[in-house]
Write an enzyme that holds these catalytic residues in place. Structure first.
Site, short mmCIF file in Angstrom:
data_model
loop_
_atom_site.label_atom_id
_atom_site.label_comp_id
_atom_site.label_asym_id
_atom_site.label_seq_id
_atom_site.Cartn_x
_atom_site.Cartn_y
_atom_site.Cartn_z
N ASN A 1 -6.54 -11.46 -2.16
CA ASN A 1 -5.64 -10.06 -1.71
C ASN A 1 -5.74 -10.90 -0.03
OD1 ASN A 1 -5.39 -9.26 -3.76
ND2 ASN A 1 -6.38 -7.15 -2.91
N SER B 1 0.72 -1.28 -0.55
CA SER B 1 -0.06 -0.12 0.08
C SER B 1 1.18 1.26 -0.30
CB SER B 1 -0.97 0.33 0.87
OG SER B 1 -0.20 0.38 2.61
N HIS C 1 -12.38 -5.05 3.61
CA HIS C 1 -11.34 -5.06 3.95
C HIS C 1 -11.75 -5.48 5.71
CE1 HIS C 1 -9.59 -2.37 0.49
NE2 HIS C 1 -9.46 -3.78 0.32
N GLY C 2 -10.55 -5.36 6.47
CA GLY C 2 -10.31 -6.20 7.77
C GLY C 2 -11.64 -7.02 8.34
N GLY D 1 -9.78 -7.69 1.04
CA GLY D 1 -10.77 -8.29 1.78
C GLY D 1 -10.96 -10.03 1.66
N ASN E 1 -4.68 -9.80 3.59
CA ASN E 1 -3.83 -8.61 4.87
C ASN E 1 -3.61 -8.93 6.25
OD1 ASN E 1 -2.14 -6.31 5.47
ND2 ASN E 1 -3.08 -5.10 4.64
N ASP F 1 -6.53 2.15 -7.68
CA ASP F 1 -8.09 2.84 -7.92
C ASP F 1 -9.10 4.09 -7.87
OD1 ASP F 1 -10.33 2.69 -5.71
OD2 ASP F 1 -8.98 1.77 -4.20
N GLU G 1 -10.37 -0.95 -10.31
CA GLU G 1 -11.43 -1.17 -9.85
C GLU G 1 -12.78 -0.26 -9.94
OE1 GLU G 1 -10.34 -1.04 -5.65
OE2 GLU G 1 -12.35 -0.66 -5.02
N ASP H 1 -1.03 -1.85 -4.34
CA ASP H 1 -2.42 -1.84 -3.97
C ASP H 1 -2.69 -0.93 -3.33
OD1 ASP H 1 -4.57 -3.22 -2.73
OD2 ASP H 1 -3.65 -3.33 -0.07
P1 13P Z 1 -7.84 -7.72 4.40
O1 13P Z 1 -7.31 -6.82 4.85
O2 13P Z 1 -9.18 -7.80 4.96
O3 13P Z 1 -7.39 -9.74 3.94
O4 13P Z 1 -7.96 -6.53 2.45
C1 13P Z 1 -6.49 -7.30 2.18
C2 13P Z 1 -6.91 -6.70 0.55
O5 13P Z 1 -7.54 -6.57 0.35
C3 13P Z 1 -5.79 -5.38 0.56
O6 13P Z 1 -6.15 -5.00 -1.35
#
Ligand code: 13P
Length: 287
Positions: A229, A49, A177-178, A208, A231, A105, A135, A84
């Site tokens: 993805n 990112s 995300h998260g 996500g 993270n 994005d 996106e 990202d």
């Molecule tokens: P998460 O943090 O929910 O796994 O998502 C990661 C992501 O989509 C990065 O672009």
């Protein structure tokens, strides 16, 4: 081998599996992911990112670190360094620094502006052999300061962006995300199917990836998703393992405070998470 994602995702789409994008934050993260990819003989995408890029002292530092590790660790599997959720300027800077792949994005712009900016970046990226993700719709939640509305993508708009020649497309389909909230409705497969039909053979990206149930991951792959993805999940498993080490007082025994020892359980936790995801995504042995 540092490569764009074009070939690895074409193969993934044809073979009905997905390649994981694992976001990196520092040396430990990067090393853990590269070693796991090599052990699993899996292609891998290192997500960076803009915030993490700044934290690691700029995109150039990231590229040098990854290239150095590929050489020093003897990594033979295909590796991409992918921006990202890039802004327009961030995408320009990442390309200049040597990223092999970028995401622009433009989902928060009106569709005409998203198209205009994406077109410019597609032409520039392709002139340098760099792959580009766009996106449509918006991924909900927050990704390192980038906040998305969670808007579900319009398949017609997806087709318009796909026709610009992007190499991969991220579409909002209820993914966040998260961590997912208790009352999350799940992925919108009806929309994913329509997007898949409208944009075929475009490789689709599922953001996500943390916390999406296995059956939904498999169904998404069957409908054309070939990059997923992840993270937050690596961050959670890393911090839980380091916390356990400290809570057990291991940092106070001998030279347990040595950062290489203190962070080692976290590194092992990242490796286990990445391996588990590669198994689920079906990318093991596909390098
Ligand atoms: P998460 O943090 O929910 O796994 O998502 C990661 C992501 O989509 C990065 O672009």
């Amino acid at each position: 081998m540092l490569v764009s994602v074009t070939e690895m995702l074409k193969k993934a789409k044809a073979g009905k599996y997905a390649v994981g994008q694992f976001n990196i934050n520092n040396l430990e993260w990067t090393k853990a992911i590269l070693l796991t990819a090599e052990e699993c003989k899996s292609p891998v995408i290192l997500g960076v990112s803009e915030g993490a890029g700044k934290y690691m002292c700029g995109f150039k530092t990231v590229v040098n670190m990854v290239e150095g590790m590929i050489e020093c660790l003897g990594i033979t599997v295909p590796v991409a360094i992918h921006l990202d959720h890039g802004t327009y300027d961030g995408a320009m800077n990442a390309m200049k620094a040597g990223f092999s792949s970028i995401m622009f994005d433009g989902s928060h712009y009106p569709i005409d502006e998203n198209i205009q900016k994406t077109t410019e970046l597609v032409n520039l990226a392709h002139s340098k052999g760099i792959s580009i993700e766009a996106e449509v719709g918006a991924i909900g939640g927050e990704e390192d300061g980038v906040i998305g509305s969670g808007e579900v993508a319009d398949p017609n708009e997806c087709k318009m962006i796909a026709d610009l020649g992007v190499d991969l497309l991220a579409a909002g389909i209820g993914n966040i995300h998260g961590k997912y909230p208790e009352n999350w409705q799940g992925l919108n497969f009806e929309v994913l199917e329509k997007i898949s039909q409208a944009t075929d053979p475009m490789p689709l990206v599922l953001h996500g990836g943390t916390g999406i149930p296995e059956d939904m991951i498999k169904k998404a792959i069957s409908l054309g998703v070939c990059k997923i993805n992840v993270n937050t999940e690596c961050q959670i498993t890393f911090s839980a393992a380091v916390r356990k080490y400290i809570e057990e007082g291991k940092d106070l025994v001998g030279k347990g405070f040595d950062p290489r020892k203190l962070l080692a359980p976290g590194v092992e936790a990242i490796k286990a998470t990445v391996k588990e995801k590669m198994e689920l995504f079906g990318s093991i042995g596909k390098a």
